[in-house]
Write an enzyme that holds these catalytic residues in place. Structure first.
Site, PDB file in Angstrom:
ATOM      1  N   VAL A 119       3.928  -1.347   3.660  1.00 43.61           N
ATOM      2  CA  VAL A 119       3.408  -0.007   3.390  1.00 43.61           C
ATOM      3  C   VAL A 119       4.568   0.922   3.004  1.00 43.61           C
ATOM      4  O   VAL A 119       5.655   0.831   3.572  1.00 43.61           O
ATOM      5  CB  VAL A 119       2.681   0.550   4.650  1.00 43.61           C
ATOM      6  CG1 VAL A 119       2.174   1.959   4.417  1.00 43.61           C
ATOM      7  CG2 VAL A 119       1.523  -0.368   5.065  1.00 43.61           C
ATOM      8  N   LYS A 120       4.285   1.779   2.023  1.00 44.73           N
ATOM      9  CA  LYS A 120       5.286   2.781   1.627  1.00 44.73           C
ATOM     10  C   LYS A 120       4.796   4.139   2.085  1.00 44.73           C
ATOM     11  O   LYS A 120       3.643   4.509   1.825  1.00 44.73           O
ATOM     12  CB  LYS A 120       5.426   2.744   0.106  1.00 44.73           C
ATOM     13  CG  LYS A 120       6.173   3.908  -0.520  1.00 44.73           C
ATOM     14  CD  LYS A 120       6.352   3.686  -2.007  1.00 44.73           C
ATOM     15  CE  LYS A 120       6.833   4.952  -2.701  1.00 44.73           C
ATOM     16  NZ  LYS A 120       7.185   4.728  -4.106  1.00 44.73           N
ATOM     17  N   THR A 121       5.671   4.890   2.763  1.00 44.02           N
ATOM     18  CA  THR A 121       5.243   6.200   3.221  1.00 44.02           C
ATOM     19  C   THR A 121       6.414   7.174   3.263  1.00 44.02           C
ATOM     20  O   THR A 121       7.562   6.780   3.088  1.00 44.02           O
ATOM     21  CB  THR A 121       4.538   6.096   4.591  1.00 44.02           C
ATOM     22  OG1 THR A 121       3.741   7.255   4.779  1.00 44.02           O
ATOM     23  CG2 THR A 121       5.524   5.969   5.750  1.00 44.02           C
ATOM     24  N   ASP A 138      12.041   2.975  -0.962  1.00 44.02           N
ATOM     25  CA  ASP A 138      11.519   2.789  -2.320  1.00 44.02           C
ATOM     26  C   ASP A 138      11.755   4.129  -3.002  1.00 44.02           C
ATOM     27  O   ASP A 138      10.976   5.055  -2.869  1.00 44.02           O
ATOM     28  CB  ASP A 138      10.029   2.449  -2.278  1.00 44.02           C
ATOM     29  CG  ASP A 138       9.494   2.132  -3.670  1.00 44.02           C
ATOM     30  OD1 ASP A 138      10.301   1.984  -4.599  1.00 44.02           O
ATOM     31  OD2 ASP A 138       8.265   2.040  -3.824  1.00 44.02           O
ATOM     32  N   ALA A 150       0.856  -1.188   0.000  1.00 42.72           N
ATOM     33  CA  ALA A 150       0.000   0.000   0.000  1.00 42.72           C
ATOM     34  C   ALA A 150       0.889   1.234   0.000  1.00 42.72           C
ATOM     35  O   ALA A 150       1.782   1.368   0.846  1.00 42.72           O
ATOM     36  CB  ALA A 150      -0.901  -0.001   1.233  1.00 42.72           C
TER      37      ALA A 150
END
Ligand code: R5P
Length: 303
Positions: free
Chosen positions: A200-202, A249, A170
């Site tokens: 999760v990427k944030t 990322d 996500a």
């Protein structure tokens, strides 16, 4: 009919069978296939990943540095644990001999000319399996105009991904006018994890990123964001890792760097070898200089 072999005798009775836990947080209860795919993204030795994001074209066309992915990105591939891209680029440009993990961009629809949160699912599980990818990525717009639709995209992918052993990443997307603070990212990341995202990427935050990572029960990877000076990008990566991220990322801060290969190697140093920002920056400068010398030599030899 082959002749039957003798029954074995060596049962190692003094050696208990080990029951190992899985190396990623919150992932121990996943199925074997899911864990195997996550191990293609995260290096089991360090528990971390360097994902190279080159999926920008899916909403903004040929971004600076990605005009010719065959020329600029293929040379960087050996240094990435994982590539994040679209299926169009995967099939048209990436050699199938690539051995790292592939995270496929699985949502899309609006371009930069429209409201970006109005996304739909853009890849079917069957095609993801055909491409042998390691995970499917979906954008989640918490607080965005199409918040529920984007969350629903994610939960549908989680349902189908769980059926076939395909992890879901996500990606927490932030609208132009939204406040980017720890409270917001705790909310966004936690919603994604609660509703089933496998990681999760944030974005990194100077204040409170550690609380974002701590309150997210699955691995968190740091998004790169706009191009900033190399030392700053390495410092941001270092802080994110030390404060609980399981990797980065990163796109523009690598492929828009003055020396992308040197930069991705320096980022690897921070992520996998715990290099301090200054050490990684020094490595970047040395590699950049070596590359400049070697291209000069090649240019002379060509004449
Ligand atoms: C983010 O929402 C998209 O997936 C981007 O295309 C990409 O992953 C961003 O990478 P970066 O911000 O590091 O250039």
């Amino acid at each position: 009919m082959p002749e039957a072999d003798k029954e074995g005798k060596n049962y190692f009775l003094d050696t208990p069978i080990t029951t190992e836990g899985f190396f990623l947080k919150g992932s121990n209860s996943l199925d074997w296939g899911m864990k195997n795919r996550l191990s293609r993204i995260f290096n089991p030795k360090t528990g971390r990943t360097v994902m190279l994001a080159v999926d920008h074209g899916y909403f903004q066309g040929p971004t600076t540095g990605l005009e010719r992915i065959d020329v600029t990105i293929i040379p960087l591939m050996p240094y990435a644990d994982t590539l994040m891209l679209t299926r169009g680029i995967l099939r048209s440009t990436i050699p199938p001999t690539y051995g790292g993990g592939i995270v496929i961009r699985a949502s899309g629809g609006p371009s930069i000319l429209r409201d970006l949160s109005n996304e739909q699912l853009a890849v079917d599980i069957e095609d993801a399996l055909r491409m042998n990818v390691a995970a499917m990525a979906v954008q989640v717009f918490i607080g965005g105009e199409f918040e529920t639709q984007s969350v629903h995209n994610m939960t549908r992918l989680v349902d189908v991904g769980t059926r076939y052993g395909m992890p879901v990443l996500a990606v927490t997307a932030v609208g132009k006018d939204m406040v980017r603070d720890a409270r917001y990212f705790r909310l966004a990341c936690r919603i994604c994890a609660e509703l089933g995202a496998h990681y999760v990427k944030t974005y990194y935050l100077e204040e409170g990123f550690d609380t974002v990572a701590a309150s997210c029960p699955v691995p968190l990877v740091m998004a790169g964001g706009k191009k900033i000076p190399e030392l700053d990008a390495l410092t941001m990566s270092y802080k994110a890792i030390q404060e609980g991220a399981a990797g980065v990322d990163m796109g523009r801060n690598i492929f828009q760097s003055a020396a992308p290969r040197a930069m991705i190697k320096a980022v690897r140093g921070v992520v996998h070898d715990n290099l301090k920002p200054r050490e990684a920056y020094q490595l970047f400068l040395e590699l950049k200089q070596q590359e400049a010398k070697s291209s000069k030599r090649k240019a002379v030899a060509k004449k």
